[in-house]
Scaffold this active site. Sequence first.
Site, PDB file in Angstrom:
ATOM      1  CD  GLU A 128      -3.039  -1.125   2.176  1.00 31.36           C
ATOM      2  OE1 GLU A 128      -2.554  -1.308   3.313  1.00 31.36           O
ATOM      3  OE2 GLU A 128      -4.248  -0.996   1.970  1.00 31.36           O
ATOM      4  CD  GLU A 150      -3.813  -6.329   3.727  1.00 31.72           C
ATOM      5  OE1 GLU A 150      -3.930  -6.895   2.619  1.00 31.72           O
ATOM      6  OE2 GLU A 150      -3.000  -5.413   3.926  1.00 31.72           O
TER       7      GLU A 150
END
Length: 731
Positions: A128, A150
């Site tokens: 990210e 995730e």
Amino acid sequence: MTTYENFSLDIDADGIALITWDMPGRSMNVLSASSMGDLEAIIERIASDAAIKGAVITSGKASGFCAGADLSMMAGNSGGGADSEGDDRVKKLYENNLHLNMMFRRLETCGKPIAAAINGVAMGGGLEVALACHYRVVSDNPKIQMALPEAKVGLLPGGGGTQRLPRLLGAAKALPLLLQGTSLSPQEALEIGLVHKLAPAAQIVAEAKALVKSGEAVQPWDKKGYKIPGGTAHTSAGSVFTIGVAQLHKQSHGNYPAQKYIMSCVYEGILVPIEAGLRIETRYFTKLMLDPRSKAMIRSLFLSMQELQKGARRPAGQPAFTVRKLGILGAGMMGAGIAYVSAQAGIEVVLLDTDLAKADKGKAYSVKLLDKALAKGRTTEEKVAQTLSLITPTSDYEALRGCDLIIEAVFENRQVKAEVTQKSEPMLADGGIYGSNTSTLPITSLAEASRKAENFIGIHFFSPVDKMQLVEIIMGQATSQETLAKAMDYVKQIKKTPIVVQDSRGFFTSRCFGTYIGEGLAMLAEGIKPAIIENVGRMTGMPMPPLALNDEVALDLSYKVRQQTKKDLGDKYVPTPADPIIEKMVESLGRIGKKAGKGFYDYASDGKKKLWPGLSDLVPVTRDIDDVDVEELKQRFLYIQALEAARCFEEGVVTDVRDADVGAILGWGFAPWTGGPLSLIDMVGPRVFVETCDRFAQKYGERFKPSKLLRDMAEKGDTFYGRFAPQKAAA
Ligand code: NAD
């Protein structure tokens, strides 16, 4: 050069700042509170320092770029639900995550071009950070993995991943990556458009600097006239979401909140400008963190698993042990698999069977798997040759001389096992140990054939050995702590996850797993339509429905285990509703399961299966869908397993909550969304769990009667992870 706690910043003659991420005392960079604090200061410096024209972010770790968020920090913040509307914790979670998101937003809008030079693995929060940069250059090493994983541990990417990935690739390409957490190699990442350039490791920084010098400081989505590739749900991408939601429900049955929220983040987020999208992501992230399922999943699927892999259950103070030469007795399905995984770890293997042809056949299994890997480009010819050269098939016990470990995987028969133990044990090297891969025979009784019962231990693998991550280590009565440490060191060498259990019938995994199938058979005996039983089994999140699973493990095996148990327990045997069904299927119908092409299902030659129509003659159907309580059936499937796991804990068969939960998920696929059977009881709350089981005991039989420990916990308001909290640090 400026140094921060976790970074250094060095400006070159062209005004390009090289920001090197290198957290002290850690083998890998993670997105922790302290690294986020540094990043914030660095972003402000880039934005405000006129001497800086652009920047490159890279890592100082040979191990990679960044492994993602510090999950122990996340676990501490998750679960438990909100106390009230104005709960402080909810506010804090929301604000902290929004702060992180706005920090990354500041990075991409600071007015200076930024590139990420990715030298190795970039996962979760690590990727990210890179996505918030204007350019990404990756070292062209096919072993590098890039992913937003995730969802696999019950989370959603909360650092802008659900917003930037679809804006970059389009929803159709981004959703599978987000929902399944798929890893991409640098080449795959380049092809899909996630990164801009691949370069040899030594040149990534130079290439990134070149992009910064010639590039712009604007993300595609901040440019005028930008349109999401493939459109949004209101334009051309509508079907991506409608079909996607249906598929998602088919796979997850609504058990996994993360996937549902990820879908919502993308659906809602790409309809609005990115800053609003980041707020939407933060809202779902907060909601997810408050879900007790997320807490349970992070704990079991990530933290506990990692602790067990690192040796949390290894007895302290025992010297490290390395298996250089391994003997395997029996080159059948299990022996062949153990030989493969051990040779892959560089261990010399002697694979023994009653004659050379059988031993050769065992080695041929490794040839098959390695050839497949070669064809897929996952290994090289040299590596294949090297691995195969480590496996020596034989029928000669003399070849076992000097083994550090011998694992027995011959027929499940006491006499055969005793004979091979006596013949092979004298060949062990000084300090060598002996392991049995038995699935059912108590280790203490098998050790009677050994001259050194303290060196005798159960090392129980699961089939197929190359895919199954768990090894159940079983302590016999006489097994020493030294032997346990040595067995655990071997499991670590072959990169599997060990749990430690005490000797008992069915040990831990086989004992609990059997109750799931047993409950399916009980429902069948109650006259519930077989298709309903199977569908509800799937809905619980178990990997296979119970009747199909029984076919898979073979009904004659269930039959034999029952007969043996009846014989051993005599009057103490409690008959189950399943007994007469299994007896009829095996004794008079010969429907012994998939291997015979017929069991509860009929198997066509192309592998397709259909529920056996004759089943309704054997057990008449009296209850259809309008006459069952699906929620209650789901609870019965999960609670019966959880009750058995709790009994194992109470009896000391398992002594660590992590062993129970991780062993259940890895060993027999216990519904991962629960975090394991003990986590499930904690999540339901022992009081409600006990009340429900008491009610089931009245309706369905004594098997649902909660044990003393559970009643005590219910009374005191305890939980497993509260009352029996394991030591956090690895030994
Ligand atoms: P298998 O029948 O495929 O293999 C057994 C092998 O042992 C055969 O190749 C046989 O020739 C050999 N053998 C028999 N007697 C021997 C002797 N005296 N000396 C040397 N070799 C001999 O069986 P399997 O499925 O590989 O199971 C082996 C063991 O592993 C059993 O104890 C079983 O309970 C256990 N186990 C099986 C599974 C499973 O899923 N199949 C899982 C865990 C543990």
